[in-house]
Design a protein around this motif. Structure first.
Motif, PDB file in Angstrom:
ATOM      1  N   GLN A  56      33.593  42.476  31.020  1.00 37.41           N
ATOM      2  CA  GLN A  56      34.994  42.903  31.039  1.00 37.41           C
ATOM      3  C   GLN A  56      35.108  44.379  30.680  1.00 37.41           C
ATOM      4  O   GLN A  56      35.882  45.121  31.293  1.00 37.41           O
ATOM      5  N   ALA A  57      34.327  44.815  29.706  1.00 38.30           N
ATOM      6  CA  ALA A  57      34.381  46.230  29.313  1.00 38.30           C
ATOM      7  C   ALA A  57      33.916  47.111  30.469  1.00 38.30           C
ATOM      8  O   ALA A  57      34.501  48.157  30.745  1.00 38.30           O
ATOM      9  N   GLN A  58      32.876  46.669  31.187  1.00 30.97           N
ATOM     10  CA  GLN A  58      32.326  47.480  32.278  1.00 30.97           C
ATOM     11  C   GLN A  58      33.241  47.477  33.494  1.00 30.97           C
ATOM     12  O   GLN A  58      33.367  48.501  34.180  1.00 30.97           O
ATOM     13  N   VAL A  59      33.887  46.350  33.759  1.00 36.61           N
ATOM     14  CA  VAL A  59      34.741  46.228  34.947  1.00 36.61           C
ATOM     15  C   VAL A  59      35.841  47.290  34.944  1.00 36.61           C
ATOM     16  O   VAL A  59      36.189  47.842  35.984  1.00 36.61           O
ATOM     17  N   GLY A  60      36.350  47.612  33.787  1.00 30.21           N
ATOM     18  CA  GLY A  60      37.425  48.598  33.705  1.00 30.21           C
ATOM     19  C   GLY A  60      36.945  50.038  33.670  1.00 30.21           C
ATOM     20  O   GLY A  60      37.753  50.967  33.646  1.00 30.21           O
ATOM     21  N   LYS A  61      35.597  50.223  33.662  1.00 35.38           N
ATOM     22  CA  LYS A  61      35.068  51.587  33.541  1.00 35.38           C
ATOM     23  C   LYS A  61      34.438  52.095  34.839  1.00 35.38           C
ATOM     24  O   LYS A  61      34.824  53.133  35.369  1.00 35.38           O
ATOM     25  N   TRP A  63      31.915  50.497  38.419  1.00 37.75           N
ATOM     26  CA  TRP A  63      31.151  49.421  39.048  1.00 37.75           C
ATOM     27  C   TRP A  63      29.886  49.924  39.711  1.00 37.75           C
ATOM     28  O   TRP A  63      28.828  49.342  39.567  1.00 37.75           O
TER      29      TRP A  63
END
Ligand SMILES: *Cc1c(COP(=O)(O)O)cnc(C)c1O
Length: 392
Positions: A56-61, A63
């Motif tokens: 979840q943290a990576q998805v918003g930063k 891909w």
């Protein structure tokens, strides 16, 4: 009319909508205990909180950027994998087949780089499985994956699994390497004898060919060590991993020593998607958990419980089962009745497992299962076996 999903799989008529730990919940309200784990992929079960948080943290930063640029997650995960293993360097791909393709290419390129381009052939084993690309399907011994697909990719010499004399005889002036699963999965959940692996290492050294382990299924904690080769004390030159390392996110990797991978320079190999930031977030999160002190102790403890329970069923239902196979939580039950019939019955009673070659049942539960889950699985197995016996 052909289904819109190309019908290359015979699927169970069920749709899962939610997973939690070792449990799966279907759209029709049924709940299943998942000892298939997406075929040994969901190493931490479904929706492990640490993986959910990391993704979840990576998805918003971020891909994807391609491999034209440095990727922090690759640098981090490769450092962790090389520190934890024999390897010095890691190539990231998206699947097990791709990881094995990379291994095969490394072996050929290694020999080419030594001035021996005629050495391109790989010694492979009976009942092996390495994937479904044209090269990996040729490396594997699964007839159904080859049927009707034209001339087989050249360069593979098959010998009986665990027959060291046959390997010796197969090594010739065109041999580049040896590819073997330390624990065969698809082929029937067979753990290779450690002495055999040691002898393979000696043969590889004596002939300056590469020893390559396919740990796509048996790696990443599955057998109770981070990698199955650790049990034998034998280190390969190259190792393919995938399945468990992403915890359900598609990823694979090929690990190699500096010596083996020296010729793999810029432009020699690649993958558009391989090692993208999302995949690396998943891989690093899986490594966080499996590297925690005590995690592998838990795997070994619960594996002992499962294997003892399965051995008990071999005793209790000798007309149905022959022996327990595999290593750690890569457990197999060699059947005397048709394995796929049993898989279907177990499914009907809420337990998911997978059939494997040589009429074997394959239990590859999430590594986070507890004794209670083993007991719940065995209760279902007992019910199915007793009904089977009653109807026989
Ligand atoms: C599953 C598996 C593969 C193939 O992996 P894919 O991700 O399906 O390409 C290769 N080798 C072994 C030992 C496997 O179990």
């Amino acid at each position: 009319m052909i289904p819109s999903v190309m019908p290359t799989y015979a699927r169970f008529d069920v749709v899962f909508e939610r997973g939690e730990g070792p449990w799966l919940y279907a759209t029709d309200g049924r709940r299943f205990l998942d000892f298939a784990a997406g075929i040994a992929v969901c190493a931490l079960g479904h929706c492990h909180p640490h993986l959910v948080e990391a993704l979840q943290a990576q998805v918003g930063k971020l891909w994807h950027t391609s491999n034209l640029y440095r990727i922090e997650g690759q640098e981090k995960l490769s450092k962790r994998l090389t520190e934890a293993t024999f390897a010095d360097t890691v190539f990231f791909g998206n699947s097990g087949a791709e990881a094995n393709e990379c291994a095969i290419k490394i072996a050929r390129r290694y020999q080419f780089d030594k001035g021996r381009p005629e050495r391109y052939r790989i010694v492979v084993m009976t009942t092996s499985f390495h994937g479904r690309t044209l090269a990996t399907v040729a490396a594997g011994d699964q007839a159904k994956g080859k049927y009707g697909f034209g001339p087989e990719t050249a360069g593979f010499d098959r010998v009986p699994f665990e027959d060291i004399e046959a390997v010796k005889a197969a090594i010739g002036p065109e041999t580049a390497g040896i590819l073997v699963e330390p624990v065969q999965g698809e082929g029937g959940m067979r753990a290779a004898d450690f002495a055999y692996l040691r002898q393979l290492r000696e043969l590889a050294d004596a002939n300056d060919i590469l020893l390559m382990f396919d740990e796509v299924q048996c790696g990443v904690g599955r057998t109770g060590k981070l990698f199955a080769y650790e049990w034998s004390g034998v280190t390969p030159d190259v190792m393919a991993i995938a399945k468990g390392i992403g915890g359900g996110f598609p990823m694979g990797a090929c690990l190699a020593t500096e010596r083996a991978a020296a010729p793999m320079v810029a432009g020699s190999h690649g993958s558009t998607f391989g090692g993208n930031p999302l995949a690396m977030a998943a891989g690093n999160a899986v490594m966080d958990v499996v590297s925690e002190p005590g995690f592998l102790d838990h795997v070994n403890a619960v594996a002992d419980i499962l294997r003892a329970a399965l051995a008990e069923r071999v005793k209790r239902f000798p007309e149905m089962f022959e022996e327990v196979r595999g290593l750690g939580l890569m457990a197999g039950l060699k059947c005397r009745v048709t394995n796929t019939d049993l898989v279907n019955r177990l499914f009907e009673h809420g337990l998911l497992c997978v059939s494997a070659g040589d009429n074997t049942l394959r239990f590859v539960p999430p590594l986070i299962i507890e004794q209670e889950h083993v007991e719940a699985a065995m209760a279902i197995l007992d019910r199915v076996c007793e009904t089977w016996r009653h109807n026989a």
